[in-house]
Scaffold this motif. Structure first.
Motif, PDB file in Angstrom:
ATOM      1  N   ASP A   1      18.462  43.888  76.958  1.00 16.99           N
ATOM      2  CA  ASP A   1      17.704  43.106  75.993  1.00 16.99           C
ATOM      3  C   ASP A   1      17.487  44.005  74.780  1.00 16.99           C
ATOM      4  O   ASP A   1      16.711  44.954  74.824  1.00 16.99           O
ATOM      5  N   ILE A   2      18.200  43.727  73.697  1.00 18.06           N
ATOM      6  CA  ILE A   2      18.159  44.558  72.511  1.00 18.06           C
ATOM      7  C   ILE A   2      17.162  43.987  71.517  1.00 18.06           C
ATOM      8  O   ILE A   2      17.222  42.812  71.161  1.00 18.06           O
ATOM      9  N   GLN A   3      16.239  44.830  71.069  1.00 14.62           N
ATOM     10  CA  GLN A   3      15.240  44.431  70.089  1.00 14.62           C
ATOM     11  C   GLN A   3      15.264  45.401  68.913  1.00 14.62           C
ATOM     12  O   GLN A   3      15.340  46.614  69.112  1.00 14.62           O
ATOM     13  N   ILE A   4      15.207  44.854  67.721  1.00 13.66           N
ATOM     14  CA  ILE A   4      15.186  45.661  66.511  1.00 13.66           C
ATOM     15  C   ILE A   4      13.890  45.386  65.765  1.00 13.66           C
ATOM     16  O   ILE A   4      13.577  44.233  65.448  1.00 13.66           O
ATOM     17  N   PHE A   5      13.117  46.441  65.516  1.00 20.41           N
ATOM     18  CA  PHE A   5      11.843  46.356  64.805  1.00 20.41           C
ATOM     19  C   PHE A   5      11.934  47.162  63.515  1.00 20.41           C
ATOM     20  O   PHE A   5      12.676  48.143  63.433  1.00 20.41           O
ATOM     21  N   ARG A   6      11.166  46.759  62.526  1.00 23.94           N
ATOM     22  CA  ARG A   6      10.992  47.624  61.369  1.00 23.94           C
ATOM     23  C   ARG A   6      10.393  48.945  61.840  1.00 23.94           C
ATOM     24  O   ARG A   6       9.553  48.966  62.733  1.00 23.94           O
ATOM     25  N   ALA A   7      10.832  50.046  61.253  1.00 22.21           N
ATOM     26  CA  ALA A   7      10.396  51.367  61.702  1.00 22.21           C
ATOM     27  C   ALA A   7       8.878  51.468  61.717  1.00 22.21           C
ATOM     28  O   ALA A   7       8.206  51.099  60.756  1.00 22.21           O
TER      29      ALA A   7
ATOM     30  N   ILE B   1      21.856  46.587  57.476  1.00 17.12           N
ATOM     31  CA  ILE B   1      20.842  45.749  56.831  1.00 17.12           C
ATOM     32  C   ILE B   1      20.194  46.584  55.733  1.00 17.12           C
ATOM     33  O   ILE B   1      19.426  47.498  56.011  1.00 17.12           O
ATOM     34  N   PRO B   2      20.484  46.294  54.469  1.00 23.50           N
ATOM     35  CA  PRO B   2      19.978  47.145  53.387  1.00 23.50           C
ATOM     36  C   PRO B   2      18.463  47.085  53.258  1.00 23.50           C
ATOM     37  O   PRO B   2      17.835  46.052  53.499  1.00 23.50           O
ATOM     38  N   GLY B   3      17.886  48.234  52.902  1.00 20.40           N
ATOM     39  CA  GLY B   3      16.461  48.300  52.626  1.00 20.40           C
ATOM     40  C   GLY B   3      15.568  48.143  53.828  1.00 20.40           C
ATOM     41  O   GLY B   3      14.379  47.846  53.680  1.00 20.40           O
ATOM     42  N   MET B   4      16.095  48.375  55.023  1.00 26.95           N
ATOM     43  CA  MET B   4      15.305  48.149  56.229  1.00 26.95           C
ATOM     44  C   MET B   4      15.574  49.255  57.256  1.00 26.95           C
ATOM     45  O   MET B   4      16.547  49.207  58.002  1.00 26.95           O
ATOM     46  N   THR B   5      14.733  50.281  57.278  1.00 26.88           N
ATOM     47  CA  THR B   5      14.804  51.305  58.316  1.00 26.88           C
ATOM     48  C   THR B   5      14.191  50.732  59.587  1.00 26.88           C
ATOM     49  O   THR B   5      13.147  50.087  59.547  1.00 26.88           O
ATOM     50  N   VAL B   6      14.867  50.942  60.723  1.00 24.71           N
ATOM     51  CA  VAL B   6      14.467  50.241  61.938  1.00 24.71           C
ATOM     52  C   VAL B   6      14.334  51.184  63.131  1.00 24.71           C
ATOM     53  O   VAL B   6      14.838  52.309  63.134  1.00 24.71           O
TER      54      VAL B   6
ATOM     55  N   PHE C   1      16.133  54.499  62.143  1.00 26.97           N
ATOM     56  CA  PHE C   1      17.571  54.301  61.959  1.00 26.97           C
ATOM     57  C   PHE C   1      17.798  53.713  60.569  1.00 26.97           C
ATOM     58  O   PHE C   1      17.377  52.601  60.273  1.00 26.97           O
ATOM     59  N   GLU C   2      18.480  54.459  59.698  1.00 23.71           N
ATOM     60  CA  GLU C   2      18.586  54.085  58.296  1.00 23.71           C
ATOM     61  C   GLU C   2      19.839  53.262  58.004  1.00 23.71           C
ATOM     62  O   GLU C   2      20.872  53.431  58.667  1.00 23.71           O
ATOM     63  N   PRO C   3      19.776  52.379  56.999  1.00 26.95           N
ATOM     64  CA  PRO C   3      20.945  51.568  56.621  1.00 26.95           C
ATOM     65  C   PRO C   3      22.133  52.445  56.236  1.00 26.95           C
ATOM     66  O   PRO C   3      21.973  53.537  55.698  1.00 26.95           O
TER      67      PRO C   3
ATOM     68  N   ASP D   1       5.163  45.827  70.674  1.00 25.05           N
ATOM     69  CA  ASP D   1       4.601  44.696  71.413  1.00 25.05           C
ATOM     70  C   ASP D   1       4.611  43.419  70.574  1.00 25.05           C
ATOM     71  O   ASP D   1       4.366  42.324  71.086  1.00 25.05           O
ATOM     72  N   GLY D   2       4.884  43.553  69.289  1.00 26.63           N
ATOM     73  CA  GLY D   2       4.936  42.397  68.409  1.00 26.63           C
ATOM     74  C   GLY D   2       6.305  41.746  68.410  1.00 26.63           C
ATOM     75  O   GLY D   2       7.190  42.095  69.191  1.00 26.63           O
ATOM     76  N   ALA D   3       6.496  40.802  67.501  1.00 28.60           N
ATOM     77  CA  ALA D   3       7.763  40.078  67.409  1.00 28.60           C
ATOM     78  C   ALA D   3       8.805  40.946  66.708  1.00 28.60           C
ATOM     79  O   ALA D   3       8.558  41.462  65.612  1.00 28.60           O
ATOM     80  N   PRO D   4       9.992  41.124  67.303  1.00 30.70           N
ATOM     81  CA  PRO D   4      11.032  41.926  66.664  1.00 30.70           C
ATOM     82  C   PRO D   4      11.666  41.184  65.495  1.00 30.70           C
ATOM     83  O   PRO D   4      11.619  39.954  65.410  1.00 30.70           O
TER      84      PRO D   4
END
Length: 278
Positions: free
Chosen positions: A80-86, A45-50, A63-65, A91-94
C-alpha cells in the motif's frame, strides 16, 4: 487528491512493477527467482517535496522533484503506497495512494507525476534491458508531464511521434551522438532542447519528460542501463541504473551526458517492509 485503485502488475513481458525498497548492497541478477524484484522510483511532481510510505513504513523522506533513485531490491508482494507532502502527519489523508503488487523477478520504475490534466498519479514502467543489436543503443522516452502529445526528433527528423501522457515509446538507433529535441506533436514548436544526446553501444537510455507546460516547468531526467544482455523475464538493471541530472527546467544538458551518467545517491532508508504486505 487520493486515489486508491488496485494496480496488479505481471512479471512477464509487458509487466509493470513498483520501484520502492530499502537500500541493499546487491541487485537481483538476471534469472534469479529469489522472491525479490529490482525497482526504482522517479519523482516528477514539480514543486512538491514528499515523503513516501509503504504499508505504513516510511521509505523515502524529503524526496525532491526530478529525482530518480538507484535500482534497489525488495521482496515481491503487495504494498500500500502512500505519498504525503514532506512533514505531513502520515495519519492524515495522503496526496496520492495506490495498492501495488510487486511481482517476483521484475525490473521497473514507478513514476509519481502529473497527468495531462495536472493531477498527480502513479505510473509503473518496465525497464527494457533485453539485448540490443551490435552497434545499436535503445532509447525510451516516457511522457509524464502535464503537456500535450509530443514528437521526439533526431537531427530534425521525428523518430518517436504522437507520444501522450502517461505512455512511452522505444526505438533502437545506431550508437553515437545525435542532436535531439522535443516538439509539440505534428509541429515544429520546440518544447525542450535541442541538445546533443550520446548513446553508447549496448545501453538502454530512458528519458522522462516531466513537469508542467502551463507552469513553464518542463524538464527531463535521464536513467541509463548498461550491460543489456538479460532476457525479458526477470530483467535486471544492468550497470548502476544511475540517473543523469538534466539541469534546470526547460533545458536538456542531461541528454548529452547520458553515456557518462552521474550516480544519484539513493535516499531510500535502510528499512525493509517485508512482513507488512497488504
Amino acid at each position: 487528491m487520493t486515489s486508491r485503485t488496485p494496480l496488479t502488475l505481471a512479471a512477464c513481458a509487458g509487466a509493470c512493477a513498483l520501484a520502492l525498497g530499502a537500500a541493499t548492497p546487491a541487485l537481483a541478477a538476471p534469472g534469479d527467482d529469489d522472491g525479490t524484484a529490482t525497482v526504482s522510483v522517479f519523482h516528477g511532481i514539480p514543486g512538491m517535496t514528499v515523503d513516501v510510505y509503504a504499508n505504513g513504513d516510511e521509505l523515502l523522506g524529503d524526496f525532491e522533484p526530478g529525482t530518480v533513485t538507484e535500482p534497489q531490491q525488495l521482496d515481491a508482494g503487495t504494498y500500500d503506497i502512500q505519498i504525503f507532502r514532506a512533514g505531513q502527519n502520515p495519519d492524515g489523508a495522503p496526496a496520492l495512494e495506490k495498492e501495488i503488487e510487486v511481482p517476483e523477478g521484475a525490473d521497473a520504475t514507478v513514476a509519481a507525476h502529473l497527468n495531462a490534466d495536472s493531477k498527480p498519479e502513479l505510473t509503473a514502467f518496465v525497464n527494457d534491458v533485453s539485448p540490443v543489436g551490435a552497434g545499436q543503443a535503445r532509447l525510451t522516452v516516457r511522457h509524464v508531464a502535464a503537456a500535450p502529445a509530443v514528437d521526439v526528433r533526431a537531427g530534425g527528423q521525428p523518430v518517436l511521434t504522437g507520444l501522450e501522457n502517461p505512455k512511452e515509446q522505444t526505438t533502437e538507433v545506431d550508437a553515437g551522438t545525435v542532436n535531439a529535441d522535443v516538439v509539440l506533436a505534428g509541429t515544429d514548436t520546440v518544447a525542450i532542447g535541442p541538445a546533443d544526446l550520446t548513446l553508447q553501444e549496448g545501453t538502454s537510455t530512458v528519458v522522462y519528460a516531466w513537469g508542467s507546460a502551463e507552469d513553464d516547468s518542463l524538464a527531463l531526467k535521464t536513467q541509463t542501463f548498461s550491460g543489456t544482455a538479460s532476457a525479458p523475464k526477470g530483467v535486471h538493471a544492468g550497470g548502476n541504473g544511475a540517473a543523469v541530472d538534466p539541469g534546470s527546467p526547460g533545458s536538456w544538458p542531461g541528454w548529452a551526458a547520458a553515456a557518462g551518467a552521474v550516480t544519484v545517491t539513493s535516499v531510500l532508508v535502510a528499512r525493509r517492509v517485508a512482513g507488512r504486505r497488504a
